[in-house]
Design an enzyme around this catalytic site. Sequence first.
Site, PDB file in Angstrom:
ATOM      1  N   PRO A 110      33.089  43.601  42.122  1.00  0.00           N
ATOM      2  CG  PRO A 110      31.631  44.427  43.751  1.00  0.00           C
ATOM      3  CD  PRO A 110      32.965  43.759  43.572  1.00  0.00           C
ATOM      4  N   GLY A 111      32.782  45.932  40.664  1.00  0.00           N
ATOM      5  CA  GLY A 111      32.845  47.113  39.803  1.00  0.00           C
ATOM      6  C   GLY A 111      33.022  46.763  38.336  1.00  0.00           C
TER       7      GLY A 111
ATOM      8  CD  GLU B  93      36.427  35.162  40.640  1.00  0.00           C
ATOM      9  OE1 GLU B  93      37.109  34.148  40.614  1.00  0.00           O
ATOM     10  OE2 GLU B  93      36.843  36.240  41.114  1.00  0.00           O
TER      11      GLU B  93
ATOM     12  CD  GLU C 101      48.729  19.645  31.203  1.00  0.00           C
ATOM     13  OE1 GLU C 101      48.629  20.344  30.199  1.00  0.00           O
ATOM     14  OE2 GLU C 101      49.113  18.453  31.196  1.00  0.00           O
TER      15      GLU C 101
ATOM     16  CD  GLU D 256      39.360  23.618  42.134  1.00  0.00           C
ATOM     17  OE1 GLU D 256      40.525  23.506  42.555  1.00  0.00           O
ATOM     18  OE2 GLU D 256      39.093  23.800  40.930  1.00  0.00           O
TER      19      GLU D 256
ATOM     20  CD  GLU E 100      43.692  24.345  44.898  1.00  0.00           C
ATOM     21  OE1 GLU E 100      43.738  24.921  46.005  1.00  0.00           O
ATOM     22  OE2 GLU E 100      43.498  24.953  43.831  1.00  0.00           O
TER      23      GLU E 100
ATOM     24  CD  GLU F 120      45.596  23.927  40.663  1.00  0.00           C
ATOM     25  OE1 GLU F 120      44.738  24.714  41.056  1.00  0.00           O
ATOM     26  OE2 GLU F 120      45.368  22.714  40.434  1.00  0.00           O
TER      27      GLU F 120
ATOM     28  NE  ARG G  24      28.092  51.477  34.459  1.00  0.00           N
ATOM     29  CZ  ARG G  24      28.367  52.768  34.696  1.00  0.00           C
ATOM     30  NH1 ARG G  24      29.522  53.281  34.340  1.00  0.00           N
ATOM     31  NH2 ARG G  24      27.488  53.532  35.292  1.00  0.00           N
ATOM     32  CD  GLU G  25      36.644  49.917  30.147  1.00  0.00           C
ATOM     33  OE1 GLU G  25      36.998  50.762  29.324  1.00  0.00           O
ATOM     34  OE2 GLU G  25      37.267  49.687  31.206  1.00  0.00           O
TER      35      GLU G  25
END
Lengths: 180, 180
Positions: free
Chosen positions: B113-114, B118, B137, B91, B95, B139, B36-37
Site C-alpha cells: 500500500p506504500g 493492487e 500462453e 483463475e 491454473e 504462463e 507520491r509515486e
Amino acid sequence: MNLFEKTIHRASIYKGAIIDLEVHDVELPDGQNSKRELIYHNGAVAVCAITPDDKIILVKQFRKACEKPLLEIPAGKLEKGEEREAAAKRELQEETGYIAEELELISEMYGSPGFSNEKISIYLAKDLKNGEMHLDEDEFLELEYYHMSEIQTMLDNKVLEDAKTIIALQYILLNYNHYK
Amino acid sequence: MNLFEKTIHRASIYKGAIIDLEVHDVELPDGQNSKRELIYHNGAVAVCAITPDDKIILVKQFRKACEKPLLEIPAGKLEKGEEREAAAKRELQEETGYIAEELELISEMYGSPGFSNEKISIYLAKDLKNGEMHLDEDEFLELEYYHMSEIQTMLDNKVLEDAKTIIALQYILLNYNHYK
C-alpha cells in the site's frame, strides 16, 4: 520444468525516489518472447510491537495509492545499504517512540510479486523501552493500541487490509495461544 | 487528526498492460507539498483450494520481479469489469483444472500500500470438482500439493515468501484447528 525467464532487453522507464519502473522483454521457457512490467523497490521492514500491557501498536496512515487511511504495524523503507534489523528498530522508534533491543523475525515476504520486488521483513518486538519519536517531515500518522484479546475480532471483521499487518497478527494468534 | 492528502497535480508517466505509473503532487495535512509515486493495478484474486484428500494446491511460478520462482496459491489479475468471485473461480480452473462452486472470502488486502493500489481478494475453496486447465500462453507453472498437516512446518521454515499465500495458510491453521 525449467521455469526461468531470461531478460532479452531491458528498458528503464522511470527512476524515482521510491520506485523504478523497467519493462523487460523476456524469453519464456518455450522459447517464445513476452514483456514484463517491473517495479524495483529497495525493500521494507515492519515491526509488530507488543507493549508491557499486552497491546499491539498500530499506526493509521493515509495511503495515497489506496486513497484512504490504513491501519498497519509500524513500517518503513530500507535506506540504501541499511541492514534490515537496524532499519526495523529505527522505524519502530521513529513512528512510535519505543525502543526494542531484540527482534524476532516473523516473515520475509513479497506483497506484490506479480510486478514488484519489494520484500518486507516483519519482526516481532517485545520488552519495549521508552524513547523519542522522530517522524519524517512528509509522514503523518496516528498511533492506536489494541489489546491482544481484540485481534481475533479485528481479523474476523476484516478491518485490517494491509498484508504485512494481517500476517503479523495471525502469527501472534498462532503463537500466543492464550490470546485466542 | 485529518490524515487526507489532496492531489494538486497528477502526471501520468506510463500506461502499461498490467500497471500504470503516476506521480502526484499532494498537499499534506499541514499544508506543505510532497510527491507520491503511485502504481495503479486493476486488482487480483487468489484461491486457497483444499482437495478432497485435505491437500492444498500451490503453484510454482517464475516471478520476474523477484528473479526466482515462488510457491503461491493460484491467483491472477482481475479482467476489466470482472466480478471478483467469478475471477477467482476462473483463475482456479485455468491454473489447476479444479472447479469450485462455492467460495468463502478469507481476506481482502493490499500487498504494497506504500505505492500500489493492487487489492487482492483471497478465497477459500472446498468441495472441488474436476475440470480442464487453460493456461495463458505466457504462463508457465508447476502444481504442487501439500497436505494440511505440512503447513505449520512450511510456515516455521519460512519457505513461503508470497504474502497472499502466507495469509491464506495461516488462516487455515487458525480455523481448522485439527491440522495444527
